[in-house]
Write an enzyme that holds these catalytic residues in place. Structure first.
Site, PDB file in Angstrom:
ATOM      1  N   HIS A 246     -12.051 -55.534  57.703  1.00 12.93           N
ATOM      2  CA  HIS A 246     -11.922 -56.150  56.379  1.00 12.93           C
ATOM      3  C   HIS A 246     -10.592 -55.708  55.799  1.00 12.93           C
ATOM      4  O   HIS A 246     -10.248 -54.519  55.860  1.00 12.93           O
ATOM      5  CB  HIS A 246     -13.077 -55.698  55.472  1.00 12.93           C
ATOM      6  CG  HIS A 246     -13.210 -56.536  54.239  1.00 12.93           C
ATOM      7  ND1 HIS A 246     -12.307 -56.470  53.202  1.00 12.93           N
ATOM      8  CD2 HIS A 246     -14.122 -57.467  53.884  1.00 12.93           C
ATOM      9  CE1 HIS A 246     -12.664 -57.324  52.261  1.00 12.93           C
ATOM     10  NE2 HIS A 246     -13.770 -57.945  52.650  1.00 12.93           N
ATOM     11  N   ARG A 292      -9.369 -63.412  57.615  1.00 13.72           N
ATOM     12  CA  ARG A 292      -9.291 -61.946  57.566  1.00 13.72           C
ATOM     13  C   ARG A 292      -8.406 -61.299  58.612  1.00 13.72           C
ATOM     14  O   ARG A 292      -7.762 -60.299  58.348  1.00 13.72           O
ATOM     15  CB  ARG A 292     -10.683 -61.390  57.826  1.00 13.72           C
ATOM     16  CG  ARG A 292     -11.468 -61.380  56.622  1.00 13.72           C
ATOM     17  CD  ARG A 292     -12.749 -60.718  56.826  1.00 13.72           C
ATOM     18  NE  ARG A 292     -13.407 -61.006  55.573  1.00 13.72           N
ATOM     19  CZ  ARG A 292     -14.665 -60.847  55.342  1.00 13.72           C
ATOM     20  NH1 ARG A 292     -15.434 -60.375  56.286  1.00 13.72           N
ATOM     21  NH2 ARG A 292     -15.161 -61.129  54.182  1.00 13.72           N
ATOM     22  N   HIS A 353     -15.470 -53.518  59.614  1.00  3.92           N
ATOM     23  CA  HIS A 353     -16.393 -54.136  58.665  1.00  3.92           C
ATOM     24  C   HIS A 353     -17.580 -54.808  59.347  1.00  3.92           C
ATOM     25  O   HIS A 353     -18.712 -54.666  58.914  1.00  3.92           O
ATOM     26  CB  HIS A 353     -15.614 -55.162  57.854  1.00  3.92           C
ATOM     27  CG  HIS A 353     -16.399 -55.877  56.811  1.00  3.92           C
ATOM     28  ND1 HIS A 353     -17.099 -55.214  55.826  1.00  3.92           N
ATOM     29  CD2 HIS A 353     -16.600 -57.200  56.580  1.00  3.92           C
ATOM     30  CE1 HIS A 353     -17.685 -56.101  55.030  1.00  3.92           C
ATOM     31  NE2 HIS A 353     -17.412 -57.311  55.486  1.00  3.92           N
ATOM     32  N   ARG A 388     -14.935 -63.699  62.262  1.00  5.71           N
ATOM     33  CA  ARG A 388     -15.963 -64.276  61.382  1.00  5.71           C
ATOM     34  C   ARG A 388     -15.362 -64.786  60.085  1.00  5.71           C
ATOM     35  O   ARG A 388     -14.564 -64.101  59.437  1.00  5.71           O
ATOM     36  CB  ARG A 388     -17.002 -63.204  61.067  1.00  5.71           C
ATOM     37  CG  ARG A 388     -18.123 -63.667  60.180  1.00  5.71           C
ATOM     38  CD  ARG A 388     -19.146 -62.570  60.018  1.00  5.71           C
ATOM     39  NE  ARG A 388     -18.614 -61.427  59.318  1.00  5.71           N
ATOM     40  CZ  ARG A 388     -18.611 -61.287  57.999  1.00  5.71           C
ATOM     41  NH1 ARG A 388     -19.099 -62.238  57.222  1.00  5.71           N
ATOM     42  NH2 ARG A 388     -18.118 -60.208  57.450  1.00  5.71           N
TER      43      ARG A 388
HETATM   44  C1  SIN Z   1     -16.651 -59.430  50.991  1.00  6.53           C
HETATM   45  O1  SIN Z   1     -17.225 -59.441  49.920  1.00  6.53           O
HETATM   46  O2  SIN Z   1     -15.435 -59.448  51.102  1.00  6.53           O
HETATM   47  C2  SIN Z   1     -17.475 -59.338  52.233  1.00  6.53           C
HETATM   48  C3  SIN Z   1     -18.061 -60.624  52.545  1.00  6.53           C
HETATM   49  C4  SIN Z   1     -18.246 -60.735  54.022  1.00  6.53           C
HETATM   50  O3  SIN Z   1     -17.942 -59.804  54.756  1.00  6.53           O
HETATM   51  O4  SIN Z   1     -18.656 -61.798  54.477  1.00  6.53           O
END
Ligand code: SIN
Length: 539
Positions: A246, A292, A353, A388
């Protein structure tokens, strides 16, 4: 140790002398996939849900951003499908994406029926945007605590269901198998000890393995136990090279590595380097809302270029009232460190993440082991491809939790009415020269090694170094028998690390979350395919 040698079971047991428990359906994991599955099982079947920690402690409970689904008049299923494929970098499975996207709206309606209170705007569901989404389509709750609210409602509903027993503080160590059929699990319950749990059907929904990295958004429970146990039992795992990082994890010395939701950028937040420059403008036309993998890599490169350990999220140009109303949890977490998110820049850097790889399942949640079904982050369903799309994971847990509950129920009802414990035993011979092992020290070393050598940017040399250390540690850790949760978790972390490093070394290209400095291009000709993990051989 070579050829992926490992013991079949982590502990000794004997069906003649151990405590037994029976249930129709056993569910391992009390996150969104596990509890959604439990609620789908007909009342005539008994359901036992195990969670290794307190019941509310799952990765799902920490989800901030929300749940993606096509809910507005401007949006179309085709848009969500396309966005998922673009983010997934060519590896998403078409049927899986189609099924999940089309079922998302009805799953969100079911949640509302179960009592989830999503945030509203003018009486309608409030929809936000996150990276990689072409439209606003993410429902959220309590501003930025969606997982907390969803799990509150689901657990409450499950507690009211007479056929469901929820059991916390019970770690699943291994699956009981006979001739490849999955018959139950070996568990360890706090205050009780080892129990052999026999079930007509088993659903694995134990979540991911972010704790394999030092920097992670995941809670301490995410140690890959389900993946490792399924692999030991003979389940097929795939896509283990794809760990999603993340982009924005709070980076303040002394703070836990809290997630700073992607929705913050969805609502207009900027990323700046230490000199105040908005570096995403040069990195991708979608700037802060690129998928991401792209944002995480751009941050990584920026940190290298500026020789600064983090970058900053800047919300100071947004309406402070809106910021506080949308992100109350993040505002509180930051204010504990003297950061006012309406004015101050938030120090962030990427962290592990979400594990994209896992136990291979078909559209209905079947694994290759009869009797074992799986759903959620522990699986590799093909939905996420190589990266993802934000907020596609809770919806995957809901759709697959429902599907595999239906399949597991049919299996339990039709296949094995006369089930009983069968004679099985296992004896581990811990090497006589075993010394006391500092489990915490070794776990920390593994997490640091994976962060250094198997992170956002990888290359063969550093991955071989990681492999050498992990194999060395595995030699003396996997051979012994532990009596503690921390010991079994270390064995599972090492097992998953071996599979991840092997897959990452094998894939000689860059795709999605897997970026290799020595193979920076995507190579569809050779690598547009899923990689299956090697099977276990006996120690
Ligand atoms: C986030 O709130 O950035 C996480 C959402 C996710 O990982 O799908």
């Amino acid at each position: 140790m070579s050829n992926f040698q490992a013991n079949r079971y982590l502990v000794s047991f004997n069906t003649r002398t151990d405590l037994h428990q029976f249930t129709d359906v056993l569910i391992i994991g009390a996150g969104i996939a596990g509890i959604r599955a439990a609620l789908e099982i007909p009342p005539e079947l008994s359901v036992l849900v195990l969670n290794k920690d307190k019941l509310a402690e799952s990765n799902s409970s920490y989800a901030q951003g929300g749940i993606a689904g096509v809910l507005s008049a401007e949006d179309r299923f085709e848009n969500h499908i396309e966005d998922t494929h673009i983010a997934g970098a060519g590896l998403c499975d078409f049927d899986t994406v189609e099924m999940v996207v089309r079922e998302a709206p009805s799953q969100i309606s079911d949640l509302i029926r179960f009592g989830v209170k999503f945030d509203l705007e003018n009486g309608e569901l409030a929809l936000t945007r996150e990276g990689g989404h072409s439209h606003r389509r993410i429902v959220h709750a309590l501003g930025d605590s969606t997982g907390h609210e969803v799990m509150r409602a689901l657990l409450q509903k499950a507690k009211q269901s007479p056929n469901i027993v929820l059991q916390g503080e019970t770690i699943t160590i291994d699956f009981l198998t006979h001739e490849e059929n999955c018959l139950g699990a070996i568990a360890w319950r706090k205050g009780v000890g080892r129990i052999l749990i026999w079930a007509k059907a088993i659903i694995l929904a134990s979540g991911g393995c972010g704790m394999i990295y030092r920097e992670t958004t995941n809670p301490p429970v995410a140690t890959g136990d389900g993946m490792a146990a399924a692999w030991r039992a003979g389940a097929i795992l795939q896509d283990m090279e794809f760990m999603q990082f993340h982009p924005t994890v709070l980076y303040v010395a002394g703070s836990s590595r809290s997630l700073i939701s992607e929705a913050v950028r969805g609502e207009g937040g900027y990323l700046r380097d230490v000199n105040g420059v908005r570096f995403m403008l040069d990195a991708d036309p979608r700037a802060e809302l690129a998928p991401r993998d792209i944002v995480s890599r751009a941050i990584f490169k920026t940190m290298e270029r500026t020789q600064h350990p983090n970058v900053y999220l800047d919300l100071s140009h947004l309406d402070p009232k809106l910021v506080l109303q949308r992100f109350p949890g993040i505002a509180k977490a930051c204010s504990a460190f003297g950061i006012d998110i309406t004015k101050d820049r938030i120090p962030v850097r990427p962290g592990a993440h979400y594990m994209i790889g896992g136990v291979h399942v078909d559209l209905r949640g079947h694994t290759n082991l009869p009797g074992l079904f799986a759903a959620g982050e522990v699986t590799s369903s093909g939905l996420h491809g190589a990266n993802r799309l934000a907020s596609n994971s809770l919806i995957e847990g809901l759709v697959y939790g429902t599907n595999c509950a239906r399949e597991a129920s049919n299996y339990a009802l039709s296949n094995r009415q006369d089930f009983h414990a069968i004679p099985l035993k296992n004896q581990i011979h811990t090497p006589a020269e075993s010394e006391i092992l500092d489990v915490a020290d070794l776990t920390n070393s593994l997490r640091s090694l994976m962060t250094r050598n198997m992170g956002i940017v990888r290359d063969r040399k550093r991955m071989l170094e990681a492999q050498r250390d992990v194999e060395f540690w595995s030699k003396y850790v996997l051979a012994r028998e532990f009596q503690s949760r921390a010991g079994w978790e270390l064995q599972n972390l090492l097992t998953v690390a071996r599979l991840m490093i092997h897959a990452a070394l094998t894939r000689e290209e860059s795709r999605g979350t897997h970026y290799r400095a020595d193979f920076p291009e995507t190579n569809d000709r050779n690598w547009k395919t899923h990689l299956r993990s090697p099977p276990r051989t006996d120690l």
